[in-house]
Scaffold this active site. Structure first.
Site, mmCIF file in Angstrom:
data_model
loop_
_atom_site.group_PDB
_atom_site.id
_atom_site.type_symbol
_atom_site.label_atom_id
_atom_site.label_comp_id
_atom_site.label_asym_id
_atom_site.label_seq_id
_atom_site.Cartn_x
_atom_site.Cartn_y
_atom_site.Cartn_z
ATOM 1 N N GLY A 233 19.767 4.755 -13.474
ATOM 2 C CA GLY A 233 19.310 3.418 -13.084
ATOM 3 C C GLY A 233 19.012 2.566 -14.312
ATOM 4 O O GLY A 233 19.356 1.379 -14.354
ATOM 5 N N ASP B 161 27.493 17.751 -6.463
ATOM 6 C CA ASP B 161 26.769 17.854 -5.186
ATOM 7 C C ASP B 161 27.763 17.620 -4.043
ATOM 8 O O ASP B 161 28.612 16.725 -4.137
ATOM 9 C CB ASP B 161 25.703 16.742 -5.038
ATOM 10 C CG ASP B 161 24.602 16.846 -6.064
ATOM 11 O OD1 ASP B 161 24.516 17.895 -6.730
ATOM 12 O OD2 ASP B 161 23.836 15.869 -6.198
ATOM 13 N N LYS C 52 23.937 20.881 -27.921
ATOM 14 C CA LYS C 52 25.007 21.608 -27.234
ATOM 15 C C LYS C 52 25.855 20.675 -26.363
ATOM 16 O O LYS C 52 25.309 19.921 -25.545
ATOM 17 C CB LYS C 52 24.388 22.700 -26.349
ATOM 18 C CG LYS C 52 23.767 23.825 -27.161
ATOM 19 C CD LYS C 52 24.873 24.561 -27.900
ATOM 20 C CE LYS C 52 24.366 25.727 -28.711
ATOM 21 N NZ LYS C 52 25.444 26.288 -29.552
ATOM 22 N N CYS D 21 -2.162 -4.556 -0.395
ATOM 23 C CA CYS D 21 -1.803 -4.151 0.965
ATOM 24 C C CYS D 21 -2.892 -3.256 1.569
ATOM 25 O O CYS D 21 -3.955 -3.757 1.910
ATOM 26 C CB CYS D 21 -0.420 -3.523 0.983
ATOM 27 S SG CYS D 21 0.382 -3.770 2.588
ATOM 28 N N GLN E 225 -6.842 -4.106 2.714
ATOM 29 C CA GLN E 225 -7.424 -3.759 4.016
ATOM 30 C C GLN E 225 -8.694 -2.925 3.812
ATOM 31 O O GLN E 225 -9.703 -3.120 4.506
ATOM 32 C CB GLN E 225 -6.388 -3.012 4.864
ATOM 33 C CG GLN E 225 -5.164 -3.879 5.183
ATOM 34 C CD GLN E 225 -4.049 -3.114 5.925
ATOM 35 O OE1 GLN E 225 -4.125 -1.915 6.136
ATOM 36 N NE2 GLN E 225 -2.998 -3.833 6.314
ATOM 37 N N GLU F 271 -5.355 1.601 12.423
ATOM 38 C CA GLU F 271 -4.392 2.584 11.912
ATOM 39 C C GLU F 271 -5.096 3.932 11.687
ATOM 40 O O GLU F 271 -4.540 4.986 11.975
ATOM 41 C CB GLU F 271 -3.793 2.090 10.589
ATOM 42 C CG GLU F 271 -2.800 3.080 9.987
ATOM 43 C CD GLU F 271 -2.189 2.618 8.655
ATOM 44 O OE1 GLU F 271 -2.591 1.566 8.126
ATOM 45 O OE2 GLU F 271 -1.309 3.329 8.152
ATOM 46 N N HIS G 13 2.987 -7.466 -1.506
ATOM 47 C CA HIS G 13 3.210 -6.622 -2.689
ATOM 48 C C HIS G 13 3.677 -7.467 -3.872
ATOM 49 O O HIS G 13 4.890 -7.603 -4.085
ATOM 50 C CB HIS G 13 4.275 -5.566 -2.377
ATOM 51 C CG HIS G 13 3.832 -4.550 -1.384
ATOM 52 N ND1 HIS G 13 3.302 -3.338 -1.751
ATOM 53 C CD2 HIS G 13 3.811 -4.577 -0.033
ATOM 54 C CE1 HIS G 13 2.989 -2.651 -0.666
ATOM 55 N NE2 HIS G 13 3.288 -3.381 0.394
ATOM 56 N N GLU H 14 3.704 -6.721 -6.872
ATOM 57 C CA GLU H 14 4.351 -5.881 -7.898
ATOM 58 C C GLU H 14 5.879 -5.930 -7.822
ATOM 59 O O GLU H 14 6.555 -5.766 -8.833
ATOM 60 C CB GLU H 14 3.846 -4.437 -7.802
ATOM 61 C CG GLU H 14 4.266 -3.628 -6.576
ATOM 62 C CD GLU H 14 3.355 -3.812 -5.354
ATOM 63 O OE1 GLU H 14 2.636 -4.820 -5.304
ATOM 64 O OE2 GLU H 14 3.387 -2.952 -4.443
HETATM 65 N N1 GLN Z 1 -0.700 0.992 6.271
HETATM 66 C C1 GLN Z 1 -0.969 -0.403 6.148
HETATM 67 C C2 GLN Z 1 -0.196 -1.226 7.156
HETATM 68 O O1 GLN Z 1 0.789 -0.799 7.695
HETATM 69 C C3 GLN Z 1 -0.695 -0.898 4.739
HETATM 70 C C4 GLN Z 1 0.727 -0.769 4.310
HETATM 71 C C5 GLN Z 1 0.922 -0.885 2.824
HETATM 72 O O2 GLN Z 1 -0.007 -0.670 2.048
HETATM 73 N N2 GLN Z 1 2.133 -1.170 2.406
HETATM 74 O O3 GLN Z 1 -0.547 -2.334 7.427
#
Ligand code: GLN
Length: 538
Positions: A24, A154, A193, A387, A391, A411, A513, A515
């Protein structure tokens, strides 16, 4: 339109000898060099597993699941492609065997094959070739670089190698194969090698594919006689034996590949016009800053997959970008959420200048995450919840500040009387797991004068999502009155996307996210400001 050419060139990157050699990064580095010469480039990853996408894969199996703008759940290598190239990828950039077979079987059921026997060759290989060429069809790219997952030999990779054999035959010099191998150093013999590389190329030849370029991963420099030997045994010229020596940062690999002239060899072999030498001034500036930090700070990342850095790949890379931007080295301390409790909290979090609570699913380690948030909230340590991390911050605040002791997410506790985090309305009717979360880019409106708005420097942003649960707006007024405000809201659905504490130096939670969008050329503003605040802590 592709630049000076009417047609797209296809470069394949295969791997031999061992996995984890960095296909990659080599693909992304070559793409970077070609882009820096003014070519338009995209990268594609073909994964030989039968899952339709990695969205349903446990991070232990395959590391992080990377999400694209269009909501595809993809291999983490796509993250590298975006971080290197600074251009978005999409669903078409990651294809799995599962998706290939699904498409072929759907066609068979529709009757598209008109009574033929449906076989690996030509039907599966045709579908593979179609997916590869699809990216060239839009005439946007001078080069499509296709990385084949897995290792040559593979069983699963066979149809892909066969597709490459056919394409090479059909396309001639418009198609090129780079084979990445390992040249191990035996310390007892004090020798590098070449035999594993020879065997790997032999395996390729058995399948009818002669690699054009060999990139040799090594921990010691390859001298000319080793290069000559590899060239002789593997039917390539010595200038096509490229050394890929171990380095302390993936971001140095494009410069190493430039020194080895990988891009020039690719241009020559594909008969592409040679454009100006790669303009990598900005990239080199980044490397200089990366190598000369003025300060080192410890930042904690609380998660449940800390044995496995690949599970948090994009967060770790975003911190490297943001640290470099702030002229500081971020020393990341990975903290296992299941091993955190009130008795060891101070010990484990001591000397941290900032804390990130990671994304995740399920209730394993959740109480450790919540305890860590109480600590940083009370001690004014910069906190960034991503995320699930956001929460958890809501649950912590509800329990300890709003005094709702049984506050939770449905959840983790479907029977909670106080669901401050609850399943999204449109998710309630969905029962299948693959590709059904709230995925991809959504707009978010920032509250004027909020921290978030100041950090982004704009009112309307767009960020990528991957979740099923959300802040329960019934509780929002109580949160806001007590100082945890919603500073980012989805303008269409009213979903809370960002929260921040008004009486804390830096306490931000995001439902999305960030990131995924941090790149070398454009580090993410939230990560930059988080590291700035952490660095400012005495
Ligand atoms: N589990 C949580 C949700 O579904 C957070 C998901 C996450 O962190 N990507 O809302």
């Amino acid at each position: 339109m592709p630049g000076a050419n009417q047609h797209t060139r296809f470069v394949f990157v295969t791997g031999g000898v061992a996995s984890s050699l960095g296909k990659g990064i080599i693909s992304a580095s070559l793409a970077k060099l070609l882009q820096a010469r003014g070519f338009t480039v995209t990268i594609q990853k073909l994964d030989p597993y039968i899952n339709i996408d990695p969205g349903t894969l446990n991070p232990y199996e395959h590391g992080e699941c990377y999400v694209t703008e269009d909501g595809a759940e993809t291999d983490l290598d796509l993250g590298h492609y975006e971080r290197f190239l600074n251009i978005p990828t999409s669903q078409a950039n990651n294809v799995t065997t599962g998706r290939i077979y699904q498409a072929v079987i759907e066609k068979e059921r529709r009757g598209d094959y008109l009574g033929e026997t449906v076989q690996v060759i030509p039907h599966i290989t045709d579908e593979i070739k179609y997916r590869i060429q699809l990216l060239g069809d839009c005439k946007k790219y001078d080069f499509v670089i296709t990385e084949i997952g897995g290792t040559v030999g593979d069983i699963e990779s066979l149809p892909y190698i066969e597709a490459i054999r056919q394409l090479k035959w059909e396309m001639g010099t418009n198609c090129l194969v780079i084979h990445l191998t390992l040249v191990p150093y035996l310390s007892a013999a004090k020798e590098l090698k070449t035999k594993p590389t020879q065997h790997s190329v032999k395996t390729m030849l058995e399948y009818g594919v002669q690699p054009d370029i060999l990139v040799c991963r090594t921990e010691k420099p390859l001298n000319q006689s080793i290069r000559n030997k590899i060239a002789l045994f593997c039917n390539v010229d010595a200038s096509s034996v490229i050394e890929s020596i171990d380095t302390n940062s993936i971001y140095k690999v494009p410069l190493l590949m430039k020194a080895e002239k990988l891009d020039s060899v690719v241009l020559k072999k594909t008969k592409a016009p040679v454009r100006r030498p790669p303009g990598l001034k900005k990239w080199e500036g980044f490397i200089r800053k990366l190598d000369s930090p003025k300060k080192t700070i410890d930042i904690g990342l609380v998660g449940k997959y800390v044995e496995l850095v690949d599970a948090y790949k994009s967060i770790i890379e975003a911190l490297i970008h943001a640290g470099t931007e702030n002229h500081c080295k971020v020393n990341l301390r990975l903290i296992h959420s299941e091993q955190l409790d009130d008795s060891n909290l101070v010990d484990k979090l001591t000397n941290l200048k900032g804390l990130i609570v990671a994304p995740g699913f399920g209730d394993r380690g959740i109480e450790g995450k919540i305890s860590a948030i109480t600590y940083v909230r009370k001690n004014n340590i910069p906190f960034f919840g991503i995320c699930l991390g956001m929460q958890c911050a809501m649950i912590e605040f509800a329990r300890n500040v709003l005094k709702i002791p049984r506050a939770h997410s449905t959840e983790m506790d479907p029977a909670t009387p106080n669901p401050v985090i609850d399943i999204m309305e449109e998710q309630k009717k969905i029962h299948i797991k693959g590709g059904t979360m709230r995925l991809g880019a959504y707009p978010c409106e920032l509250k004027p004068k909020s921290m978030a708005q100041k950090i982004y420097g704009q009112e309307l942003i767009s960020e990528r999502h991957r979740h099923r649960y959300e802040v329960n707006n019934i509780y929002l007024e109580r949160f806001e009155k007590a100082g945890l405000i919603a500073s980012g809201i989805n303008p269409e659905t009213e979903l809370v996307e960002i929260v921040e504490l008004t009486d804390h130096p830096w306490f931000i939670g995001v439902q999305f996210h960030p990131e995924y969008k941090s790149t070398v050329d454009a580090p993410h503003p939230l990560f930059i400001d988080f590291v700035r605040a952490a660095k400012a802590l005495p």
